[in-house]
Every structure is written in C-alpha cells, then in structure tokens.
Scaffold this motif. Structure first.
Motif, PDB file in Angstrom:
ATOM      1  N   GLU A  97       0.852  -1.189   0.000  1.00  0.00           N
ATOM      2  CA  GLU A  97       0.000   0.000   0.000  1.00  0.00           C
ATOM      3  C   GLU A  97       0.892   1.244   0.000  1.00  0.00           C
ATOM      4  OE1 GLU A  97      -3.473  -0.126   0.411  1.00  0.00           O
ATOM      5  OE2 GLU A  97      -3.523  -2.310   0.436  1.00  0.00           O
ATOM      6  N   VAL A  98       0.641   2.146  -0.956  1.00  0.00           N
ATOM      7  CA  VAL A  98       1.503   3.325  -1.083  1.00  0.00           C
ATOM      8  C   VAL A  98       0.914   4.455  -0.241  1.00  0.00           C
ATOM      9  CG1 VAL A  98       2.853   4.657  -2.725  1.00  0.00           C
ATOM     10  CG2 VAL A  98       1.752   2.564  -3.438  1.00  0.00           C
ATOM     11  N   THR A  99       0.888   4.274   1.073  1.00  0.00           N
ATOM     12  CA  THR A  99       0.239   5.260   1.936  1.00  0.00           C
ATOM     13  C   THR A  99       0.967   6.594   1.935  1.00  0.00           C
ATOM     14  OG1 THR A  99       1.394   4.064   3.644  1.00  0.00           O
ATOM     15  CG2 THR A  99      -0.982   3.803   3.564  1.00  0.00           C
ATOM     16  N   SER A 100       2.249   6.585   1.514  1.00  0.00           N
ATOM     17  CA  SER A 100       3.015   7.831   1.552  1.00  0.00           C
ATOM     18  C   SER A 100       2.681   8.755   0.390  1.00  0.00           C
ATOM     19  CB  SER A 100       4.502   7.502   1.517  1.00  0.00           C
ATOM     20  OG  SER A 100       4.778   6.716   0.382  1.00  0.00           O
ATOM     21  N   ASP A 101       2.018   8.208  -0.639  1.00  0.00           N
ATOM     22  CA  ASP A 101       1.683   9.036  -1.786  1.00  0.00           C
ATOM     23  C   ASP A 101       0.593  10.025  -1.387  1.00  0.00           C
ATOM     24  OD1 ASP A 101       1.908   8.612  -5.138  1.00  0.00           O
ATOM     25  OD2 ASP A 101       0.245   9.801  -4.361  1.00  0.00           O
ATOM     26  N   PRO A 102       0.755  11.326  -1.777  1.00  0.00           N
ATOM     27  CA  PRO A 102      -0.227  12.328  -1.339  1.00  0.00           C
ATOM     28  C   PRO A 102      -1.640  12.058  -1.841  1.00  0.00           C
ATOM     29  CG  PRO A 102       1.311  13.242  -2.936  1.00  0.00           C
ATOM     30  CD  PRO A 102       1.868  11.936  -2.504  1.00  0.00           C
ATOM     31  N   THR A 103      -1.783  11.293  -2.925  1.00  0.00           N
ATOM     32  CA  THR A 103      -3.132  11.057  -3.457  1.00  0.00           C
ATOM     33  C   THR A 103      -3.710   9.727  -2.971  1.00  0.00           C
ATOM     34  OG1 THR A 103      -2.108  10.138  -5.432  1.00  0.00           O
ATOM     35  CG2 THR A 103      -2.821  12.429  -5.546  1.00  0.00           C
ATOM     36  N   TYR A 104      -3.022   9.092  -1.990  1.00  0.00           N
ATOM     37  CA  TYR A 104      -3.461   7.758  -1.587  1.00  0.00           C
ATOM     38  C   TYR A 104      -4.873   7.754  -1.001  1.00  0.00           C
ATOM     39  CZ  TYR A 104      -3.794   3.278   0.672  1.00  0.00           C
ATOM     40  OH  TYR A 104      -4.226   2.036   1.054  1.00  0.00           O
ATOM     41  N   ALA A 105      -5.132   8.684  -0.074  1.00  0.00           N
ATOM     42  CA  ALA A 105      -6.434   8.699   0.593  1.00  0.00           C
ATOM     43  C   ALA A 105      -7.546   8.918  -0.424  1.00  0.00           C
ATOM     44  CB  ALA A 105      -6.465   9.799   1.650  1.00  0.00           C
ATOM     45  N   GLU A 106      -7.295   9.844  -1.342  1.00  0.00           N
ATOM     46  CA  GLU A 106      -8.288  10.125  -2.379  1.00  0.00           C
ATOM     47  C   GLU A 106      -8.522   8.892  -3.257  1.00  0.00           C
ATOM     48  OE1 GLU A 106      -7.238  13.489  -4.776  1.00  0.00           O
ATOM     49  OE2 GLU A 106      -8.774  13.005  -6.254  1.00  0.00           O
ATOM     50  N   GLY A 107      -7.410   8.229  -3.598  1.00  0.00           N
ATOM     51  CA  GLY A 107      -7.522   7.050  -4.453  1.00  0.00           C
ATOM     52  C   GLY A 107      -8.238   5.895  -3.775  1.00  0.00           C
ATOM     53  N   ALA A 108      -8.016   5.751  -2.468  1.00  0.00           N
ATOM     54  CA  ALA A 108      -8.642   4.649  -1.748  1.00  0.00           C
ATOM     55  C   ALA A 108     -10.141   4.869  -1.585  1.00  0.00           C
ATOM     56  CB  ALA A 108      -7.978   4.475  -0.386  1.00  0.00           C
ATOM     57  N   HIS A 109     -10.551   6.128  -1.476  1.00  0.00           N
ATOM     58  CA  HIS A 109     -11.976   6.435  -1.293  1.00  0.00           C
ATOM     59  C   HIS A 109     -12.641   6.809  -2.608  1.00  0.00           C
ATOM     60  CE1 HIS A 109     -10.383   7.071   2.817  1.00  0.00           C
ATOM     61  NE2 HIS A 109     -11.448   6.353   3.088  1.00  0.00           N
ATOM     62  N   LEU A 110     -12.359   6.019  -3.602  1.00  0.00           N
ATOM     63  CA  LEU A 110     -12.867   6.332  -4.935  1.00  0.00           C
ATOM     64  C   LEU A 110     -14.357   6.020  -5.032  1.00  0.00           C
ATOM     65  CD1 LEU A 110     -11.795   7.088  -7.814  1.00  0.00           C
ATOM     66  CD2 LEU A 110     -11.696   4.662  -8.232  1.00  0.00           C
ATOM     67  N   HIS A 111     -15.098   6.915  -5.662  1.00  0.00           N
ATOM     68  CA  HIS A 111     -16.510   6.655  -5.943  1.00  0.00           C
ATOM     69  C   HIS A 111     -16.735   6.705  -7.430  1.00  0.00           C
ATOM     70  CE1 HIS A 111     -18.257   6.612  -1.967  1.00  0.00           C
ATOM     71  NE2 HIS A 111     -17.440   7.592  -1.642  1.00  0.00           N
ATOM     72  N   GLN A 112     -17.665   5.928  -7.899  1.00  0.00           N
ATOM     73  CA  GLN A 112     -18.005   5.979  -9.329  1.00  0.00           C
ATOM     74  C   GLN A 112     -19.450   6.398  -9.486  1.00  0.00           C
ATOM     75  OE1 GLN A 112     -16.234   5.747 -11.926  1.00  0.00           O
ATOM     76  NE2 GLN A 112     -14.316   5.041 -11.086  1.00  0.00           N
TER      77      GLN A 112
END
Lengths: 174, 391
Positions: B376-391
C-alpha cells in the motif's frame, strides 16, 4: 403550487451522507437532496436506481450507425453508383469515418436531450429553493411532509449533525 | 496497514517452470528454422518490452496529473518497471538476429536496391544498435528515477516530493513519446524497410497502453483474490475496465486510421504492407481486430461488466494474447515472405507457449520486485483520495 417539506440542513457532506444512509435504512423516503456540488456516493445513500440514459445512448448510437451505413450504401451503390479509383461500390473502409461520426453524433445529442427532458430542464426554468444557501455552503435533505413526520426527521438527522430540521413551505413552480 | 506481498509457494514455482517453458518453446522455433526462430524471438522480446515499458508511462502520467486512480495499486507499475533491465537484455540479444530479421543489414541487398540505398543514412547497423542502446538506457533511467521518487515519498513528506518532481514527470512523458515512436519505427517498422507509416509510433503506443493496463488489471484482481489490496473495490475495477475499454477503442481508431488512408490512396509502396497480410494472413489479420477491439468493446460496454472481476480478468487475458498476436502480425509476414518459410511455421501452439512462458518469466521478475516493498503506497499524497474512490 406550494408544498410543505421537512428539510434538514447540513454544512458538511460527510454528515449529510451518513444521515442520508441512515434515512434509507429506516425507510424514510427522501424527496431530493440539494447540494452546492456533486457529492460522491449520494446516489447510493438516496437509493436512486441506475439511470436509463445508457440505454438511450446505445439505441441512439445504433440508430445513427444504421442510418449512416444504409445511407452511404444507398447513395454510393444503389441510387447513383460512382466508380472511385476502381474500388467496389460498397467499400466498408470508406464508410467507417462517417458511420463512426454519425454514431457519436446521434448518441451524444440524444443523450443530452434525453437528460434535459427527463430532468425537466429548459431555458427559463426557475430553481426550486429549499434553502437560500443550497448553492453556496449548505446541504439540504428534503422530504415530503405527508410522508415523513418532523419529529422522526428531527430525531434522526440531529443525531447525524444537522444544523437545523424544520418545515419549509416551498414554491414548486415559481 | 498491510505489509508486503509474499512471493513464494505455488505462484513462484509455476512462474519458474513457465520461464523454462519459454526457453524450450523458443528453442523449438529455432530448431524448426533459423528465420522462424528469430521472428519468434523478436516478437517475444518486443512484446514483453512494451508491456513493461508501459509502466513508466503510467507512473509519469499519474505523477504529472496528480491522478489518484493509480495510487491504490501503484506498486504494480513500479514492479513492472523492474522488468525493464531484463527487457533491455532481451532486446540487446535480438541484435544477434538482425541479419535474419532486417533485410537492410545486408550490404549486397542494399547496394542493388535504390530505395534502401537512399535510406542508408538511417537504416544502418551502428546507428540502429546505438539508438537501441540509448532508448533502453533512457527507459531504465526513467524507471530508476521513479523508484527513487517513490522511495523518497516513503521517507518524508509525499506531497513535497511529488511537487518537486513534477518537472521530471512531465519531461519523462515527452521523452517516452519520442523514444517509443523511435523504437517502433526502428525495431518493428524497419522489418519492412520499403514501407512506411507515420502513424506507426502511435499504433505501437496504443497497443502498449492496452496490454500494460490489461496486465495491471489482471494483477490487481489476482492480488485481491489472495487477500491483498483491501482498499481496492469494484469502483477501482470499474476504472480499470474503462481504461481497457477506452484504450481498445483508441487502438482500433489508430488501426483503422492507418488502414483507411493506405487503402484509399492505393499507392503501391504503401499498400504492399496490407497486400502481404491479405494474401497469406487474412484470417489472423482480421481476427486481430476482433480479439483486440470487437470483443472487449461489446463485453465491457455495460457498467456491470466493468465492475465484475471475472469479466475483467477474461477480457484482460484476451487482450494480452491479442496484442501478442498483433505484434506477430506486424513482424512475421515480411520475413516469412522474404525467406519463404510459410510452410514451416505460423502463429500456433508454439507461439502461445512462448507467450505463456514469457509471462512466467515476467511474473517472476515483477512478483519479486513487488514483494520488496510495502504494497500500500500510503506515503503518496493522493493515496487517501484514491482509496476512497466513488463511481
């Protein structure tokens, strides 16, 4: 026509989402939700069914494709056959760009038109205003008064951080 | 948070066995015929090079756009870029088969051919080898830099690192575009040195994009089935499905763009490419379009299909085979025609085994690279956004 609504006003989309989810669990029917920007996951929370628009798009695209192919075949091979560089009259590669473009044109325009019609959007339509700040910084959950009681709504939404739950008389056809 | 991907047991054993299978299957081709062997080898090397090089494009693209869709499974393209040194090795070995694959390497043929003579300034062995080495080094350097950036993100403020490397991300996309076009013209198009198509670089890029995305999809779903990537849900699969759908259409768009103009203009030096394929390879030639465009287009059209792991896995696997076939159709016909080896081999079981075996080797290298760092790339600044993806 004026109508009474029970409105719950939020200032945070996460609170709104959790409240809306809870309302669905309790079979409390939400009339609509008004937000200043698209809130992801709200469709799920409100229990909105999948839109039928994709089928409209598909059918319109298929119609565009059929029209494009049949018209090209008719003009190029039946009505007025033209010999282009000795190629067969019905040459599928030559028909591809126009078929593609008409498919896209029909699909896109019909989708937009169907969207506007379905949502009753037209020039000069006045917005329904549940709360003056619904396009600014407030999120509004609206329920019809004859379907949801103020007490139930108050109990549920206050728990999820609603700023205010009240009865609002709204002009539906301003 | 979860730890590393563990690469051992059955998967590792199978990948090693398949790697051996690749060597044997390539050996069989060389045993059949010198030219058949080098054709199969070149297709093999090119295919796995393109699949792995797609990774640096995805990483640069996500970096420059600050895209969050990739972050939940960003380790997969990072691991794929770990294959690039091996891809470089595979490509450099193909230099030994230049005499068999590229007719312009023979001085006597070039001398008696006014068209090839005129192209000698570009199509000559030292320039070809030099450019190949340069391109492979550049790709590896970009991959190394991506690795470094990713490691720096782990150690400190991810957002700061991402911001500081914006220039690198942007420039590397430009460099990637130029190098992959050049590679396509050199390594693949020059198999038919009389023929030319200016869109060829884009065509190869489209195929690279699709096959890279198909491999990522397959890996994401497999990892998920094994209990990794808990943050990845059907919303992320939907994204991957859309990518495969969209890029298959893009590939088909480039395919028809190349075909249509050459067919319409009907200039002999351009049509020879398609005449050759219609003559001996007509079935495979059109099957290529069916497997790489028609099939994914109709299967992935609905939202439901894009969110279904089984459907996605099937389409991804089909696309990976499809683009191998695509590569074969680009390389083989001219050489087979030139040396008249049509009766010896074609696209068949041996080639499919080479593909399968190649994936054993590819998965062995990528799996090992994947196991070295936290999944898991938790250090990436966009990680939280990417994990909470909605479609």
């Amino acid at each position: 026509m004026k109508k009474d609504f029970v409105v719950a006003i939020f200032d945070d989309e996460e609170k709104l989402l959790s409240g809306a989810f809870k309302a669905r669990d309790k079979n409390m029917e939400i009339y609509d939700v008004y937000t200043p920007f698209p809130v992801h996951g709200l469709d799920d929370a409100m229990g909105i069914k999948r839109s039928f628009l994709p089928y409209v798009t598909f059918l319109a695209g298929a119609a565009g494709l059929t029209l494009a192919v049949s018209y090209q075949v008719w003009t190029m091979a039946i009505d007025w056959p033209i010999n282009v560089g000795g190629k067969p009259f019905i040459s599928w590669p030559a028909f591809v760009p126009i078929s593609f473009e008409l498919t896209v044109l029909f699909a896109a325009h019909t989708t937009v038109a169907a969207f506007l019609v379905y949502n009753k959007l037209f020039p000069g339509k006045n917005p329904v205003i549940m709360h003056p700040e619904q396009t600014c910084n407030k999120f509004v959950v609206a329920m019809e008064k004859d379907k949801v009681s103020l007490e139930d709504a108050k109990a549920l939404f206050s728990e999820h951080g609603a700023l205010e739950v009240k009865i609002q008389n709204v002009d539906m056809n301003p | 948070m979860e730890g590393n991907f563990v690469f051992e047991g059955k998967l590792k054993q199978i990948s090693i066995v398949l790697s051996l299978l690749a060597v044997i299957a390539l050996g069989v081709s060389f045993g059949m015929n010198h030219y058949v062997g080098w054709v199969d080898y070149l297709v093999f090397a090119l295919y796995f090079t393109t699949v792995s090089v797609s990774s640096i494009f995805f990483l640069s693209l996500a970096g420059v756009l600050q895209a969050s869709w990739l972050t939940p499974y960003k380790r997969i393209p990072e691991a794929m870029s770990g294959f690039l040194p091996y891809a470089a090795g595979l490509m450099l070995i193909s230099i030994a088969g230049m005499g068999a694959n590229y007719e312009w390497t023979h001085a006597d043929i070039v001398q008696n051919d006014p068209i090839l003579s005129a192209k000698v300034a570009w199509l000559n062995t030292p320039r070809f080898v030099g450019t190949m080495a340069f391109i492979l080094i550049v790709w590896n350097l970009i991959a190394l830099r991506h690795k470094k950036v990713s490691e720096m993100m782990d150690g400190s403020n991810g957002a700061e690192v991402a911001r500081k490397n914006m220039g690198f991300f942007a420039v590397s996309i430009l460099v990637f575009a130029l190098t992959i076009s050049c590679a396509a013209f050199d390594w693949i198009m020059s198999v038919e040195p009389h023929w030319f198509s200016t869109i060829f670089g884009v065509y190869i890029f489209a195929g690279t994009f699709v096959s890279g995305m198909a491999f990522i999809t397959l890996t994401v779903i497999t990892l998920k089935e094994q209990g990794y990537l808990k943050n990845v849900n059907e919303n992320h699969l939907h994204d991957l499905g859309k990518w495969m759908f969209g890029m298959s259409v893009f590939w088909a768009y480039i395919w028809i763009s190349q075909y249509l103009l050459i067919w319409y203009a009907n200039v002999p030096e351009e049509t020879e490419y398609y005449v050759l394929r219609h003559h001996h390879w007509n079935g495979l030639f059109f099957f290529n379009v069916v497997i790489n465009f028609v099939f994914p287009f109709f299967v992935l059209m609905t939202r439901k299909a894009k969110r279904n792991a089984t459907v996605l896995k099937t389409v991804a696997a089909v696309l990976l085979v499809g683009h191998f076939l695509d590569m074969y159709i680009m390389v083989a016909p001219k050489i087979f025609h030139h040396h008249d080896v049509h009766h010896v081999s074609g696209f068949g079981v041996v080639q499919i085994l080479q593909l399968l075996g190649g994936f054993g080797f590819f998965i062995f290298i990528v799996g090992r690279a994947l196991s070295k760092r936290k999944l898991e790339v938790t250090s990436d600044p966009t990680y939280a956004e990417g994990a909470h993806l909605h479609q």
